[in-house]
Design a protein around this motif. Structure first.
Motif, PDB file in Angstrom:
ATOM      1  N   LEU A   1      28.155  17.018   5.242  1.00  0.00           N
ATOM      2  CA  LEU A   1      28.961  17.206   6.447  1.00  0.00           C
ATOM      3  C   LEU A   1      29.888  18.381   6.193  1.00  0.00           C
ATOM      4  O   LEU A   1      30.647  18.374   5.224  1.00  0.00           O
ATOM      5  CB  LEU A   1      29.780  15.945   6.743  1.00  0.00           C
ATOM      6  N   ASN A   2      29.822  19.385   7.036  1.00  0.00           N
ATOM      7  CA  ASN A   2      30.693  20.545   6.863  1.00  0.00           C
ATOM      8  C   ASN A   2      32.159  20.158   7.046  1.00  0.00           C
ATOM      9  O   ASN A   2      32.489  19.340   7.919  1.00  0.00           O
ATOM     10  CB  ASN A   2      30.348  21.628   7.889  1.00  0.00           C
ATOM     11  N   PRO A   3      33.059  20.754   6.260  1.00  0.00           N
ATOM     12  CA  PRO A   3      34.483  20.579   6.553  1.00  0.00           C
ATOM     13  C   PRO A   3      34.804  21.226   7.900  1.00  0.00           C
ATOM     14  O   PRO A   3      34.067  22.089   8.384  1.00  0.00           O
ATOM     15  CB  PRO A   3      35.172  21.308   5.393  1.00  0.00           C
ATOM     16  N   VAL A   4      35.897  20.805   8.489  1.00  0.00           N
ATOM     17  CA  VAL A   4      36.243  21.239   9.844  1.00  0.00           C
ATOM     18  C   VAL A   4      36.246  22.755   9.974  1.00  0.00           C
ATOM     19  O   VAL A   4      35.740  23.316  10.953  1.00  0.00           O
ATOM     20  CB  VAL A   4      37.620  20.662  10.249  1.00  0.00           C
ATOM     21  N   GLU A   5      36.777  23.449   8.969  1.00  0.00           N
ATOM     22  CA  GLU A   5      36.927  24.900   9.084  1.00  0.00           C
ATOM     23  C   GLU A   5      35.595  25.650   9.060  1.00  0.00           C
ATOM     24  O   GLU A   5      35.536  26.826   9.420  1.00  0.00           O
ATOM     25  CB  GLU A   5      37.835  25.433   7.967  1.00  0.00           C
ATOM     26  N   LEU A   6      34.508  24.981   8.667  1.00  0.00           N
ATOM     27  CA  LEU A   6      33.199  25.632   8.620  1.00  0.00           C
ATOM     28  C   LEU A   6      32.284  25.217   9.771  1.00  0.00           C
ATOM     29  O   LEU A   6      31.150  25.683   9.856  1.00  0.00           O
ATOM     30  CB  LEU A   6      32.501  25.321   7.289  1.00  0.00           C
ATOM     31  N   ARG A   7      32.762  24.372  10.659  1.00  0.00           N
ATOM     32  CA  ARG A   7      31.902  23.876  11.733  1.00  0.00           C
ATOM     33  C   ARG A   7      31.852  24.863  12.895  1.00  0.00           C
ATOM     34  O   ARG A   7      32.871  25.192  13.483  1.00  0.00           O
ATOM     35  CB  ARG A   7      32.406  22.519  12.236  1.00  0.00           C
TER      36      ARG A   7
ATOM     37  N   LEU B   1      30.988  24.435  -0.158  1.00  0.00           N
ATOM     38  CA  LEU B   1      30.046  24.695   0.929  1.00  0.00           C
ATOM     39  C   LEU B   1      30.275  26.052   1.585  1.00  0.00           C
ATOM     40  O   LEU B   1      29.373  26.595   2.222  1.00  0.00           O
ATOM     41  CB  LEU B   1      30.139  23.580   1.974  1.00  0.00           C
ATOM     42  N   HIS B   2      31.481  26.599   1.419  1.00  0.00           N
ATOM     43  CA  HIS B   2      31.757  27.927   1.982  1.00  0.00           C
ATOM     44  C   HIS B   2      30.861  28.994   1.362  1.00  0.00           C
ATOM     45  O   HIS B   2      30.687  30.072   1.934  1.00  0.00           O
ATOM     46  CB  HIS B   2      33.224  28.295   1.747  1.00  0.00           C
TER      47      HIS B   2
ATOM     48  N   THR C   1      32.342  19.794  18.494  1.00  0.00           N
ATOM     49  CA  THR C   1      32.508  18.738  19.489  1.00  0.00           C
ATOM     50  C   THR C   1      31.373  17.724  19.512  1.00  0.00           C
ATOM     51  O   THR C   1      31.411  16.777  20.302  1.00  0.00           O
ATOM     52  CB  THR C   1      32.648  19.354  20.893  1.00  0.00           C
ATOM     53  N   VAL C   2      30.354  17.899  18.670  1.00  0.00           N
ATOM     54  CA  VAL C   2      29.272  16.920  18.551  1.00  0.00           C
ATOM     55  C   VAL C   2      29.105  16.591  17.070  1.00  0.00           C
ATOM     56  O   VAL C   2      28.968  17.498  16.244  1.00  0.00           O
ATOM     57  CB  VAL C   2      27.932  17.459  19.104  1.00  0.00           C
ATOM     58  N   HIS C   3      29.121  15.300  16.739  1.00  0.00           N
ATOM     59  CA  HIS C   3      28.936  14.906  15.347  1.00  0.00           C
ATOM     60  C   HIS C   3      27.577  15.381  14.841  1.00  0.00           C
ATOM     61  O   HIS C   3      26.561  15.235  15.531  1.00  0.00           O
ATOM     62  CB  HIS C   3      28.997  13.374  15.213  1.00  0.00           C
ATOM     63  N   HIS C   4      27.543  15.930  13.641  1.00  0.00           N
ATOM     64  CA  HIS C   4      26.258  16.310  13.048  1.00  0.00           C
ATOM     65  C   HIS C   4      26.402  16.489  11.544  1.00  0.00           C
ATOM     66  O   HIS C   4      27.474  16.826  11.044  1.00  0.00           O
ATOM     67  CB  HIS C   4      25.699  17.591  13.681  1.00  0.00           C
TER      68      HIS C   4
END
Length: 227
Positions: free
Chosen positions: A193-199, A48-49, A203-206
């Motif tokens: 769902l984006n991995p954490v490092e790409l979000r 996804l990156h 703080t809001v689920h999406h």
């Protein structure tokens, strides 16, 4: 690895639209936007990156972020939840001690999650045949425990209760921002769902949802097995 010419073009784009995101090693988007197959392959291959905004798009997104009143809103997610999505002040029902017979998790699960589907206004570019939405939620809808609810919600947003072979019968309006399907077509979607490092909003689920027209014989969702 980008060629010297590609690196020069990327540097020029960043100079024209300065931003704080490091796109090193990430090729610029195609001029006409990412295709359905490119997005699908990025999801399937867990790359996804490779999908990113243009320098102009990233610059505009960061400019918008900078205008948020940080004295009123602690972070971008809080601003999105209360101003853009207009969610009320959400209190975790697990904090309510009036019903002691239920566990905290049971109380939380008993509350219907808040779900809001909106077009992505600061997206990476996609081809004109694709609409790019974001589904914001008060729970992580990517979890297996939420999958049935997610599938039902997306079907109602994009198809209603329509059976393409029997004719349309829609109990509720489709998503207000959804382009109607072309004659003889229906909507198909896929999501990630984006991995954490790409979000950029942590703080809001999406989840990110992509929609296009297809022949009625094709499946509603392009599904990838997810953890």
């Amino acid at each position: 690895m980008p060629s010297a010419n590609e690196s020069n073009i990327a540097a020029a784009g960043t100079a024209l639209y300065p931003h704080h995101t490091d796109f090193t090693g990430r090729d610029p988007p195609p001029a006409d936007g990412y295709s359905w197959d490119q997005i699908r392959n990025a999801i399937k291959s867990n790359s996804l990156h490779a999908l990113r905004r243009t320098d102009k798009g990233q610059y505009e997104y960061e400019q918008w972020q900078d205008k948020i009143d940080r004295k009123t809103y602690k972070n971008v997610g809080e601003y999105i939840a209360f101003v853009i999505l207009q969610w009320p002040n959400l209190q975790d029902p697990a904090d309510d001690n009036t019903e002691m017979t239920q566990s905290m998790e049971e109380k939380y699960r008993a509350i219907e999650p808040r779900l809001t589907l909106r077009l992505n206004h600061y997206p990476f570019p996609v081809q004109q045949s694709i609409q790019y939405f974001v589904l914001w939620s008060t729970r992580d809808m990517s979890l297996l425990s939420e999958r049935s609810r997610l599938d039902t919600y997306l079907r109602l947003q994009f198809i209603g209760t329509q059976d393409p072979l029997a004719g349309p019968f829609v109990e509720k309006p489709l998503s207000a921002e959804l382009f109607p399907p072309a004659a003889g077509k229906k909507k198909q979607w896929m999501w990630f769902l984006n991995p954490v490092e790409l979000r950029s909003v942590a703080t809001v689920h999406h989840i990110h949802v992509f929609v296009r027209d297809v022949h009625p014989s094709e499946p509603n969702e392009v599904f990838f097995e997810r953890p």
